[in-house]
Every structure is written in C-alpha cells, then in structure tokens.
Design a protein around this motif. Structure first.
Motif: not given
Lengths: 245, 480, 222
Positions: C132-137, C160-161, C188-190
């Motif tokens: 969440a903190e970094t917006g990463t999958v 899909v998360v 992957v962040s964006g």
C-alpha cells in the motif's frame, strides 16, 4: 558563569568587533569572560586542506589552553564543527591516551556562540535593539554539523526593532569553503553569485550569520558590486542596544 | 563534450573543466532545473517517512556489515547463483571484465546486444570494446539512448542526460532516427524511443546489464528501473550477461526491505520506481536460457583496504548527493572527468584510480555537507574528501608553494609570539594593496598569485588596526 | 576456465587482505542478526485504511484502480476491458475461476515468442502481494501470474489483487516473499514511466503504458 572565549584566528585578526560584541553580550548577561592568551587556531584550514601533520599540534595547543574551562564559547560554527567532528579522531591518530581523555572531557563544554545562548543558557531575548532590515544566512557547518536549527533565528526574532526577512535557498552553501574559494575560484564565484542575488532580493540592509568566514565571502562580492548591503556577525546584532541599559 | 569517453587518466583538472562547463549557459540552466526538480520530489517523499533516519541507519549498517564480510557473501552468492544455473565469472580489473564479456557475446554468435543503463559498463568503457570486436551495443534506457545517439557522455548517475533539454534531444532524435517531423514534447520524444527500440527488443538475442543488488542468500540479482527497457533486456534475450562490482552484494533477501525503500526515494523522488526485477540463475520457463554474471574488482579491494575510504563502497548509486551538491549544480557532471560525477564521484573516482589520477577531485567541494545529509546510507562524504586530500598532500610532498605556505602557517599557529608577529606582518604586507573608500575603510581589490582567484569577483576588507587580543589586553590594563 | 579461477583467487585474496583475514560465515550470521532495524516494519493502519492507501498510491502513479466485492470481480474486469477497448488477451496458466468474463478472447500463455506476445492487446494476471505505502503490485512466476515477459510486452496490464495479499509496508512484503524469493519476481509500481527529459514524468516508454488494478475486498469485510 565563567566563560572562556576562543576567538579563533581569523576573528582575532580580521573581525575584532565580533569578539568585542561577544564579550559585551556575555557580560551584559552577567557572565565573566576569560581569554587564554596562548590561543591561536583550531587547525581547520590545515586539516580540511589535507595538511593533517600541520593540524595535529594545534589540537594539543587548544587543549592545553582551555582544559579546566567551565565552558568555551566560540563565535564561529565551522571552528566548533572542526573540533567536534575531528578532534577525537585526531587524538586517536596522535595515539595519546591522556590527550584523548582530555578532548573527551573538554568537547562537551565547547559551544558555538548562538548555541551557548539558546541551548546551554536557554535564552532567546538577550536584550538587543537593532532597528534594521536583516536576513540570515545559515552557514553550512552550523546548519549541518552543529544542528543549530532555528536557534539563531529565535535569537534574532527576539531583537527589538529588527525587520527579519527570510532568505531564499537559506540552506545552500555560499561557496566559501576555505581554500575552495581559491582553488576553485570560478565555481565558488558562481555559488556566491546565487547567494548574493538571493540576499539582494530580500532588500535587507544587512546579512547576518554565525560565521565570519561566510560573511567575509559575501561581503567581498556585496562590496565589489557596490550594493550597499552590509554583513554583520550575529553577535554584533545581539550586542547592539538602544543605550538605555 | 563529444564522443570521447570520460577518462580520469586524461581528463583536465577539475577547475579547468569546470570553467569550460560553466561557460555553457544552456547546460547550467538544464542542470539547475533538473536538480531542483529531483530535490523537490525527493524532499516530499522522504518527508512522508517518519522512520527515514532509522532506515538510513539500517542501510548504513547493512552495507558496512557486508563490506566487513565481503568474501563470505561473494562466495555465498556464487554458490547459490551457480546452483540456480547461472555462470559466475571473476574479473580483477576493467580489461579482464571487458574481455570476458566480449568473449561471451562472441560465443553466442550475435553481433549486437541490447543494454540496460549501467554505470559499471560505463566505468569499464564496455561499448568501445564491444564495437572494436564488431559487436553493436544498443543502449535502451532513454537517457543512455540520447547519450549514445548524441555521441555524448553521461553526466549523472541516475539521469545521465540531464544536461540536455527537450530541444537538444529532439535534434539528436531527428537526425539519428531520421524523423524530420518529430515534435518536442517529452511524450513525443519518449514515443520515438519506444518505436525505435521496440524492434531491437524483439530481435536481439543477447542482453547486457549491470546490477543494483546481488543477494548472497539466494543467488538472485535485483535491477531497479523505470521505463521497462530493463525488463525487456532481462527477459527477452536468450543470453543475459550481467556485470557488477563486488560491492553490489547484500547478505539476505530481507535486506531489500531497507534498500528498496531508500533507493527510489533518494534517486528519483518516487516511493517506488515503476519496476524492480529480481531473478535467480536460469528459469527454464521464464527469461534467458543462459545467464552469466561477472563479479568485478577494478580497485574496489584497494578502497576496502583503506579504513577511512571504505565507506565509499557503501554507495548504492542513487545520485542524491549529485542533486544536492551546490558545486555539481554549477558545473554539471562532465567537469568531473569520470562517469561518476558529483560528490560521490569526487571520492570514488580518485580511489578507483588508486590515487594516481583525478587528484583535483577531492578539492572539488566546499565541504558544505549537503551530500552527507541526503545520503541514504550515510556515507560521510566530506570526511572521505578530507581523508583523500591528505593523501594528495602526502603524495605531492612539501616542495611546492602551497605546502610551504601551509607549513609556515602551521609554525606560526604553534606560538602566540609568532602569531602576533604574523598579524603585524600581515598589516604591513597588505598595505600596498589597500585602497581607502569614502568612509575611510580600506579594501583590497587585487591579490597576487594563488590568492588572485578571490579578488576576481570579490573585494577583501583590509585588516583592522587592532586585533582582538590587543584590544583585550588594553582593556585589562584600563581596568575596564 | 583457468584464468577465471586465477581471477577468483586473486580477488578473494585481496578482499581477505583488506579486511584482515578470511571472514567466517558464523560470525557474519551473528553480526547480521544484530543489525538494528528500528524502522517501521509492521502495519500501523486499520485494514480498511491500508486498502484506501493502496488505492490512493496506485492512482498517484497513474494506475487506474477499482475496489470490488468478491462477487463483483468478473463484472469489474469486464467493464475495465471494455473501457480499454481490448479484445485479444493473454492470461497466465492457473488463473483462478471467476475472474475472467465472457466475450473476450483469452489465450493461455503457451510460451509465445516476443513478437507473438507483442500481438496481444493486453494481459490479465493476479499478484502475490501488493504494497500500500508504495502503490506496488508484486508478481512472481507462479500460477495466475506467469512469466515476466507476459506482463511486459503487451501494452496493457490488468492486475487482480486479493485484499488478503495487501500489506502496508515494504518490510511486510519482503517477509511474504521470502519463501518464494528464488522465483522470478517483478515489482510493478504504476505503468512504465520515465523522467529522463527535463524531469517531466512521462507515462509509458517500453513496458505497458496502461495499468488497471482490481482490488477484491475480503469476503468478510464491511
């Protein structure tokens, strides 16, 4: 309190008014000032330029002059940074256990002038009056090595009559850097130009700092450009009063 | 600055190179803009981390610990990487690394490679070596592509083409990609790069990369990037060759919990960069069929052996010190005569040269400490600069004007009597140079020799009649 | 290779000389354990806030995000794919049931070549963990996520998360990934991005230019 003044070599030689101002402020606050006569230089110029062998004897000299002091006050942030950051290592290099112990005992008693007022004495208002428009330059060693933070600004805000204006890029180096200003004169000049532009933009009558080395550098350009802006050490502002005291 | 590689052995001394760089007003404007933007972004994302100082401390401790046990961790990495199907090579120096890589590429039968941005390959001047062997390297990072097509040299560790603005980049792409109609919006330029490189990604069978981290515990390699060109080079080719300095190893996978937080925030001012890739050896179902890694020393062990210089190896190449440096801000990167510019370059380059070249670099700093303040692994760059200055002084000996003057000053400061005499002498010596202004204050507008740099743009106030100590003594006798 | 063996011995020898003798793995282990890690290592927010943070941070880096109940996944995926105008979609082996909607050409990855991958409109995958903190999958070469090239070459990626796989901090994610650390892994962040030209952030250089994320809330929540 019994305050031992370490004036520093260049303040002694070039900026005696700063030393007088420190004495005036401290005495006005009721302290006794002492001046160990054998003091000369902290060794910063030699050490920072790479001449360690020449700097080392100056450590022993400083310790010999000031050991036994209740507090040591120094109106120069870069000299205090030199002592705090490098003296323990220098004592180590000299491989002198007694000296190392003396350095460890002495260093906690050494304060930069504004730091002594705000941190050691817990003061902000020292009874100064200075009816001028002033901007403050945070010299690098005071800002980063000593962590003076907003201490000098709190002292300035308490000065009656002062019109204190913020300097853009206040944390950026003025480009002095000791022998840097000579060895890399062009780069130093370019850094200086940015700083003087920022100072002129404040329309201040005077620029102050805790370090006469930065101020000498700034003054050099402000005078060359005939700007009419003065440089004045923080101690000299704090020593000014309206004559009623 | 044209295609000539940045080589500390032949580069002009910093003050000279800086002078010519500062004559390029467009370059200075570009550098100022870029460093201002990155610093602002960094400050914002660092500011939202209440535990930033704890992360920095942990980062420093992890790196320090790794260096103290470097042999153990390199061997562990080698063991695990080999077990996973990778081939580990060792190189004592740049020449050996180049030879290994060229031979590996030749063995694949390809005469072209796609490359990820890698300062290590710049350090060893890999591209000229590949070209000399008839192999064409395609740089795929946008900035490196700009540099390669523009026959230029990198000027920043993270943003190598930051000295170029959009118009300059458009001109390079127009000519070299043959796109006469190309616009100058950054989006147009990035799209052109995408089109230009897509075909190469799909066609070229050999990739060359650097590495951000080698994980001893797993034998894995981590590459941090933004554009996806890295992922292309790491996954599509049949053969991947990675070259990494021996300093790139980290003990465990878990250590990335620190490094992957501090690196992106420090480097590009992002919470996390778009892509991090981690791979371990060869995976039959994912990525290249052959993986080689070259572990290169190239004077890093010399740095390791120097107790005070050793912390230089902790660097994770984020470039934050460059963005924060007021000297770099004025000169840009090329003035440093090395692919490693800015404060980290000023300490890394002379040490990589085993203190035989680049001796002006340790002096290319006002010791303002902004670099140390932003360093995510707390490398005390000013401390190392001073340490290296001492080495330079020792090498130069005492038979030169500066050293003699310094020694004389040192003697003066060792005695109060000599110091007072010198103060009096100074007033006498300066007097022919002093001119009085309207208020009776004396000023010096010209100084001779080494000191002349000062008076190019600055005056110097003349010495006051009375020193502080004279005043103090008089005051004592006055009974005041 | 004899020369490589020489080089290896030489480099390791120099290291040992530099650090004052060979280091020991046991000493190294003990010292590593003692490294202070006083930074934030665990979540400090409620679960709901963590999901909100993930959404906010993903959007901040130009991803498009929807949060759905478990029963709404298929519809959400359907409307995202329709909005993107994509039809020919790659999916990894082992996609779970109930994610992929009717009406699209989903082709299971059979180890296609790079040019074949390039012909797809997009790719749909799951994720191992999201930060969440970094917006990463974070994707690994596992069922429902597939190999790295599949989420790279097509220009569009829908990820899909599961909310159960969302953590707040990077350290929490590394703990989750530890057991499968050797799998090929991509954070992957964006969407793909660069700031190489005048520090202007540009979306989409070589990787997918478009990233959609569907976050599936826990069945039991709210």
């Amino acid at each position: 309190m019994r305050v031992s003044l370490f004036i520093t070599c260049y303040n002694d030689t070039l900026f005696p008014e700063t030393g007088k101002a420190v004495v005036r402020v401290l005495e006005r606050l009721g302290h006794t000032v002492e001046f160990p006569a054998g003091q000369t230089c902290c060794g910063q110029m030699h050490w920072n330029t790479g001449y360690q062998a020449e700097a080392l004897p100056l450590l022993s000299r400083f310790v010999a002059q000031f050991k036994g002091a209740e507090v040591v006050v120094v109106p120069s942030s870069s000299c205090v940074a030199m002592m705090r950051d490098h003296y323990p290592k220098m004592a180590e290099q000299l491989n002198d256990a007694a000296l190392k112990r003396e350095v460890e005992e002495l260093l906690p008693k050494v304060f930069e002038f504004s730091e002594f007022l705000t941190k050691r004495l817990g003061l902000e208002d020292v009874g100064a009056y200075y009816p001028h428009r002033v901007t403050y330059h945070a010299s690098c060693h005071g800002l980063r090595n000593l962590g003076l933070g907003d201490g000098p600004l709190r002292l300035l805000r308490a000065v009656r009559g002062i019109d204190l204006v913020e300097l853009q890029g206040v944390e950026q180096c003025c480009g002095f850097g000791g022998t840097f200003a000579v060895k890399n004169a062009e780069v130093s000049s370019a850094m200086l130009a940015e700083k003087t532009t920022a100072i002129l933009n404040t329309r201040a009558e005077a620029c102050t700092a805790c370090d006469n080395s930065c101020l000498m550098h700034l003054q050099g350009a402000l005078h060359r450009q005939r700007t009419g802006v003065e440089t004045v050490h923080l101690a000299e502002i704090l020593a000014s009063d309206d004559g009623t005291r | 600055m044209s295609g000539t590689a940045l080589d500390p052995r032949t580069a002009p001394v910093f003050p000279m190179a800086a002078r010519s760089a500062m004559g390029d007003t467009q370059l200075r404007k570009n550098v100022r803009h870029a460093t201002d933007v990155i610093q602002g972004k960094r400050a914002r994302v660092v500011g939202e981390m209440p535990d930033w100082q704890e992360l920095r401390e942990a980062g420093k401790r992890i790196r320090q610990h790794t260096m103290a046990h470097l042999d153990v961790y390199l061997e562990e990495f080698e063991r695990n990487c080999t077990k996973a199907g990778g081939v580990v090579h060792w190189a004592r120096d740049a020449a050996e690394a180049r030879r290994i890589i060229v031979d590996l590429v030749k063995a694949t039968g390809s005469d072209e490679v796609i490359k990820i941005k890698s300062m290590t390959t710049e350090e060893i001047q890999l591209n000229p070596a590949l070209e000399a062997a008839g192999i064409h390297p395609f740089e795929t990072d946008l900035a490196e592509l700009i540099i390669q097509l523009g026959e230029d040299q990198p000027s920043h560790i993270v943003v190598p083409a930051l000295h170029k603005n959009r118009q300059q980049i458009r001109e390079i792409f127009r000519t070299k990609m043959n796109l006469p109609e190309l616009g100058e919006r950054p989006q147009d330029l990035a799209d052109a790069a995408r089109m230009f490189l897509r075909e190469k990604f799909l066609r070229v069978k050999t990739g060359v990369s650097g590495a951000n981290f080698l994980i001893a515990e797993t034998g894995g390699v981590c590459v941090v990037e933004s554009e996806g060109n890295g992922r292309m080079c790491l996954t599509l080719p049949e053969t991947l060759i990675t070259v990494a300095g021996i300093d790139k190893v980290v003990p465990r996978f878990q250590d990335l919990e620190v490094l992957l937080q501090v690196l992106p925030r420090s480097a590009t001012g992002e919470r996390m960069n778009p892509y991090n890739s981690i791979w371990t050896g060869v995976d039959a179902a994912d990525g290249p069929k052959a993986f080689h890694i070259v572990l290169m020393d190239n004077a890093r062990t010399e740095i390791l052996a120097d107790a005070e210089g050793r912390q230089t190896l902790n660097c994770i190449r984020c470039g934050a010190c460059q963005n924060a440096c007021p000297v770099y801000r004025q000169t840009g990167g090329h003035a440093y005569g090395s692919v490693y510019a800015g404060p980290i370059g000023a300490i890394l380059t002379p040490q990589l040269m085993e203190m035989e070249h680049a001796q002006s670099l340790p002096y290319a700093s006002s010791l303002c400490g902004a670099c140390y303040e932003v360093c995510p692994v707390k490398i005390n760059i000013p401390e190392v600069l001073i340490h290296l200055r001492n080495k330079v002084v020792e090498q130069n000996g005492m038979r030169n004007v500066e050293a003699l003057a310094m020694r004389a000053m040192g003697m003066i400061f060792q005695s109060e009597r000599r110091f007072r005499a010198a103060q009096r002498m100074g007033r006498i010596a300066e007097s022919p140079l002093v001119r009085k202004d309207g208020q009776g204050q004396g000023w010096i507008g010209w100084l001779p020799g080494l000191l002349g740099g000062w008076t190019q743009v600055r005056d110097l106030q003349s010495m006051p009649k009375e020193t502080f100590r004279d005043w103090w003594e008089k005051r004592g006798t006055d009974g005041k | 290779m004899a020369s490589s063996a020489d080089a290896r011995a030489a480099v390791l020898g120099r290291i040992r000389k530099a650090i004052g003798g060979a280091s020991s793995a046991d000493v190294a282990r003990a010292e590593w354990e003692a490294i202070p890690r006083e930074f934030k290592r665990a979540a400090s927010h409620e679960r709901g806030e963590v999901l909100e943070l993930l959404v906010e941070r993903l959007i901040d880096y130009d991803a498009h995000v929807v949060v759905v109940r478990p029963e709404g996944v298929t519809d959400a995926v359907k409307s995202l794919l329709e909005a993107r105008g994509v039809r020919q979609l790659l999916v990894p082996v082992g996609m779970p049931d109930g994610v992929l909607p009717e009406g699209f050409a989903f082709v299971v990855d059979a180890g296609f070549g790079a040019s074949e991958l390039d012909a797809f409109d997009g790719v749909v995958t799951m994720a191992t963990v999201a930060i969440a903190e970094t917006g990463t999958v974070v994707l690994q070469n596992a069922a429902g996520q597939g190999r790295r090239a599949a989420t790279l070459v097509p220009d569009y990626h829908l990820c899909v998360v599961q909310a159960t796989n969302v953590v707040e901090t990077v350290p929490e994610a590394m703990v989750r990934l530890q057991a499968t650390a050797s799998l090929a892994t991509t954070f992957v962040s964006g969407p793909s991005a660069t700031a190489d030209i005048e520090m202007t952030r540009i979306k989409g250089v070589h990787g997918p230019r478009f990233l959609d994320v569907v976050v599936i809330e826990d069945a039991g929540s709210k």
